[in-house]
Design an enzyme around this catalytic site. Structure first.
Site, mmCIF file in Angstrom:
data_model
loop_
_atom_site.group_PDB
_atom_site.id
_atom_site.type_symbol
_atom_site.label_atom_id
_atom_site.label_comp_id
_atom_site.label_asym_id
_atom_site.label_seq_id
_atom_site.Cartn_x
_atom_site.Cartn_y
_atom_site.Cartn_z
ATOM 1 N N CYS A 13 0.804 -1.218 0.000
ATOM 2 C CA CYS A 13 0.000 0.000 0.000
ATOM 3 C C CYS A 13 0.836 1.266 0.000
ATOM 4 O O CYS A 13 0.285 2.366 -0.128
ATOM 5 C CB CYS A 13 -0.965 -0.023 1.185
ATOM 6 S SG CYS A 13 -2.316 -1.211 0.953
ATOM 7 N N LYS A 16 0.382 3.208 -3.358
ATOM 8 C CA LYS A 16 -0.870 3.876 -3.713
ATOM 9 C C LYS A 16 -0.651 5.356 -3.988
ATOM 10 O O LYS A 16 0.258 5.978 -3.447
ATOM 11 C CB LYS A 16 -1.896 3.708 -2.583
ATOM 12 C CG LYS A 16 -2.375 2.267 -2.391
ATOM 13 C CD LYS A 16 -3.398 2.179 -1.290
ATOM 14 C CE LYS A 16 -3.870 0.741 -1.083
ATOM 15 N NZ LYS A 16 -4.600 0.217 -2.243
ATOM 16 N N SER A 43 -17.819 8.831 -0.303
ATOM 17 C CA SER A 43 -17.391 8.839 1.100
ATOM 18 C C SER A 43 -16.010 8.232 1.296
ATOM 19 O O SER A 43 -15.575 8.057 2.431
ATOM 20 C CB SER A 43 -18.413 8.071 1.958
ATOM 21 O OG SER A 43 -18.499 6.718 1.544
#
Length: 340
Positions: A13, A16, A43
């Site tokens: 991650c 990202k 959201s």
């Protein structure tokens, strides 16, 4: 002679895109108008949820990234656990998964086989069925899953519906991004890396099964935006939060690595994006970095009433998972996250 391709360049991650970049792009896209789309991208929630009937909605998500560890089988497990986690973060059950594969044709196909084996085993552990996938020839390795689950429309866990006075439970230790960075330059101990791998390969299924017994007000999993980034999504512009850094579970060796500046650029993007809404009170630099650190296959962050939180934490602890009640949601008079 085949070109030598480096398997692990730094991924998970930490690869990202930053939250600020995503906001600027997604904010320009038209909003869906289908009334059956219960949860979309507005959201920044963990997955999409679409109502099929009064009793069934499907949860849809995908996630993939480059390797953050050298072992292909372990990488496959981590990438799958990370992708499956979004279904659990929505309160759902995993049903099917599809492989997403980017792989150089010049690389040993046995490596790809080990990646897919690791991923397949995690899908089976989740109780899902691996039903196919898609692959492309690429210059670098990337792997993940597209996952579909189901959830009752009235029992969805959302990421932004916390309430004032809620307690916050974190179910996995922080610091895996820092530990993996240290490992990539040969500075991590075997013990620290083993802790990181154990955390990243643990499915959030077991914690989610506990939380489904309680009235969860909000839930998210901690991934690329770090603990503080995902907590900021939870409180939004309605609430603040107080975090007790002493209660936050983390991999102990990450403190030393952070003090040696074995930190990620993604962690600094997280700090730059939300740092003006975070107030640290006598918190060491290393703990600041751990709280901004992007996590791969991180734990669930769950907002519940005080009574439910204290009952749930006992069950989570019984699973043998490093966890803790790490703070509380505060009122709208101060919308900052205060870390003590």
């Amino acid at each position: 002679m085949k070109e030598e391709i480096l398997f692990c360049k730094g991924g998970g991650c930490t690869a990202k895109l930053g939250a600020g970049i995503l906001e600027s792009v997604l904010g320009k896209l038209p909003r869906p108008t289908d009334a059956n789309l219960i949860v979309g991208f507005e959201s920044s929630d963990d997955a999409a949820v679409y109502r099929l009937t009064d009793d069934i909605a499907f949860v849809q998500t995908l996630d993939f990234f480059p390797p953050m560890v050298e072992d292909p089988y372990t990488f496959g497990q981590i990438a799958a656990a990370n992708a499956l986690s979004d279904v659990y973060a929505m309160g759902g059950e995993v049903k099917t998964a599809l492989n997403i594969v980017c792989f150089p044709e010049t690389m040993d196909l046995n490596i790809l086989g080990k990646i897919l084996q690791g991923g397949s085993e995690k899908v089976m552990e989740a109780g899902g069925s691996l039903a196919g996938g898609h692959s492309i020839n690429d210059t670098d390795v990337k792997y993940g899953l597209s996952v579909t689950g189901i959830v009752h429309p009235d029992r969805i866990f959302r990421n932004n519906t916390c309430r004032e006075g809620d307690l916050l439970i974190l179910t996995k230790p922080l610091g895996v991004g820092i530990v993996c960075t240290a490992d990539r330059i040969g500075e991590s101990s075997e013990e620290a890396m083993e802790k990181a791998i154990r955390s990243m390969t643990t499915l959030n299924k077991y914690a989610a099964e506990v939380f489904r017994k309680y009235d969860v007000h909000a839930c998210t999993d901690i991934t690329g935006f770090g603990f503080l980034g995902h907590l900021m999504e939870m409180v939004g512009d309605k609430y603040g939060a107080e975090i007790d850094s002493i209660e936050v579970p983390y991999i102990r060796e990450a403190v030393h690595y952070a003090n040696e500046f074995y930190i990620t650029s993604a962690g600094q993007k997280n700090r730059n994006h939300i740092g003006d809404r975070v107030l640290f009170k006598d918190v060491p630099f290393a703990m600041e970095e751990i709280l901004f650190d992007p996590q791969t296959s991180g734990g669930l962050l769950v907002s519940l009433s005080s009574e439910d939180a204290r009952a749930a934490i006992s069950e989570i602890e019984a699973l043998g998972m490093p966890c803790g009640i790490v703070g509380k949601i505060t009122g709208s008079e101060d919308k900052r996250i205060i870390v003590k």
